[in-house]
Design an enzyme around this catalytic site. Structure first.
Site, PDB file in Angstrom:
ATOM      1  N   ASP A 192       0.781  -1.240  -0.006  1.00  0.00           N
ATOM      2  CA  ASP A 192      -0.024  -0.092   0.057  1.00  0.00           C
ATOM      3  C   ASP A 192       0.887   1.237   0.134  1.00  0.00           C
ATOM      4  OD1 ASP A 192      -1.771   1.804   0.433  1.00  0.00           O
ATOM      5  OD2 ASP A 192      -2.658   1.144   2.226  1.00  0.00           O
ATOM      6  N   ASP A 206       4.017  11.336   2.731  1.00  0.00           N
ATOM      7  CA  ASP A 206       3.939  11.941   3.724  1.00  0.00           C
ATOM      8  C   ASP A 206       5.283  11.104   4.511  1.00  0.00           C
ATOM      9  OD1 ASP A 206       1.716  12.663   2.884  1.00  0.00           O
ATOM     10  OD2 ASP A 206       0.588  11.109   3.770  1.00  0.00           O
TER      11      ASP A 206
HETATM   12  O1  RIB Z   1      -1.149  11.019   1.406  1.00  0.00           O
HETATM   13  C1  RIB Z   1      -1.970  10.130   2.056  1.00  0.00           C
HETATM   14  C2  RIB Z   1      -3.260  10.733   2.881  1.00  0.00           C
HETATM   15  O2  RIB Z   1      -3.944  11.566   2.011  1.00  0.00           O
HETATM   16  C3  RIB Z   1      -4.120   9.939   3.591  1.00  0.00           C
HETATM   17  O3  RIB Z   1      -3.911   9.382   4.610  1.00  0.00           O
HETATM   18  C4  RIB Z   1      -5.483  10.707   3.268  1.00  0.00           C
HETATM   19  O4  RIB Z   1      -6.078  11.275   4.483  1.00  0.00           O
HETATM   20  C5  RIB Z   1      -5.172  11.828   2.495  1.00  0.00           C
HETATM   21  O5  RIB Z   1      -4.895  13.044   3.016  1.00  0.00           O
END
Ligand code: RIB
Length: 298
Positions: free
Chosen positions: A238, A244
């Site tokens: 996934d 992030d």
């Molecule tokens: O980058 C992933 C995130 O994008 C997810 O957790 C979702 O909430 C969106 O904001």
């Protein structure tokens, strides 16, 4: 000293369905499995940095609802300072996510309370951060004025400002000039309003760090040779939240005193580890897991 990372960003709850293949518009695919997990690009960055050992302050907004209370508790349990998370009048942000068998995803976000974050709130919150040095990161899931305030105050306090331009859109030159590091992925780079990483650098970005999944990371700066960080081959389950994880880990590594190239290597490894588990935060490594991973590959 413990490295300090401040995130000005979004907090969502993710409703994730895993399917064999992603549907086309108008098509229904059945046979999926569902999980509800915590997400939001800003909150995910915060968790990535906290797991690696940073002291993290998250500036953001939640709704006055069960999802918001659960999101706040979850962030607290990761050791993140949640005092600067305000409660808005709109509902907690929700992301609908589909993930297919090849780990590709589709995401639609209902921003809710995330869009109530103002420049004044960011200014007030950053003013309360009691640290001599910190690295600030932000994302584009909160209003432009909040991102601009985060960038401006970081500049005033002499703190590096990392912007993960996701979801991507054209960025004003005034904001670009305040980005110490910009971390688009290979798709986002073409939506930022400039035709190349070199043009972003010419507009004043300190370093453009383009993430290319398994193909690694490219770093473009003024007055330095371009640098390529090779990817870490890993079986992806996934990829949600990989970007992030990358930017949150980069913030931690820079706050920890690493030079940019070394910080990029650590962030790339953290992002690679993270795609091995389901959910945006599922596979985010601790410091010990990251060190072991890097040692095994050295
Ligand atoms: O980058 C992933 C995130 O994008 C997810 O957790 C979702 O909430 C969106 O904001």
């Amino acid at each position: 000293v413990t490295p300090t990372v401040v995130v000005v960003g979004s907090i969502n709850v993710d409703l994730v369905t895993f399917v064999e293949k992603l549907p086309h518009p108008g098509e229904t695919v059945s046979g999926g499995t569902f999980v509800q997990v915590h997400g939001g690009k800003g909150a995910n960055q915060a968790v990535a940095a906290a797991r690696l050992g940073a002291q993290v302050v998250l500036v953001g907004m939640l709704g006055d609802d069960d999802l918001g209370r659960s999101a706040r508790a979850e962030l607290g349990s990761e050791g993140i300072a949640v005092d600067e998370i305000r409660t808005g009048s709109k509902p907690t942000g929700v992301a609908q996510i589909l993930v297919d068998a090849s780990a590709e995803n589709l995401i639609a976000v209902a921003s809710g309370a995330n869009h109530e974050l103002t420049a004044a709130m960011v200014e007030e919150s950053l003013g309360r951060v009691d640290a001599d040095s910190a690295v600030v990161c932000s994302v584009l899931e909160v209003p432009d004025e909040a991102v601009a305030a985060a960038a401006a105050i970081s500049g005033e306090r002499g703190w590096p400002f990392i912007l993960d331009p996701a979801p991507a859109k054209p960025l004003p030159d005034e904001l670009l000039a305040r980005c110490s590091v910009l971390t688009p992925n290979e798709h986002e780079i073409s939506y930022l309003g400039k035709s190349s990483p070199a043009d972003l650098v010419a507009a004043g970005v300190g370093a453009v760090v383009v993430t290319r999944g398994g193909s690694g990371v490219d770093v473009v700066r003024a007055n330095a040779d371009d640098h390529h960080q090779p990817g870490f081959p890993i079986e992806a389950v996934d990829t949600t939240g990989a970007g992030d994880t990358f930017s949150g880990a980069l913030a931690w590594a820079l706050a920890d005193g690493a030079e940019l190239e070394a910080a990029v290597a650590r962030a790339a490894a953290a992002a690679a580890i993270s795609v091995g588990e389901k959910g945006a935060r599922g596979g985010m490594p601790t410091r010990a897991q990251l060190d072991r991973f890097l040692e095994e590959r050295s």
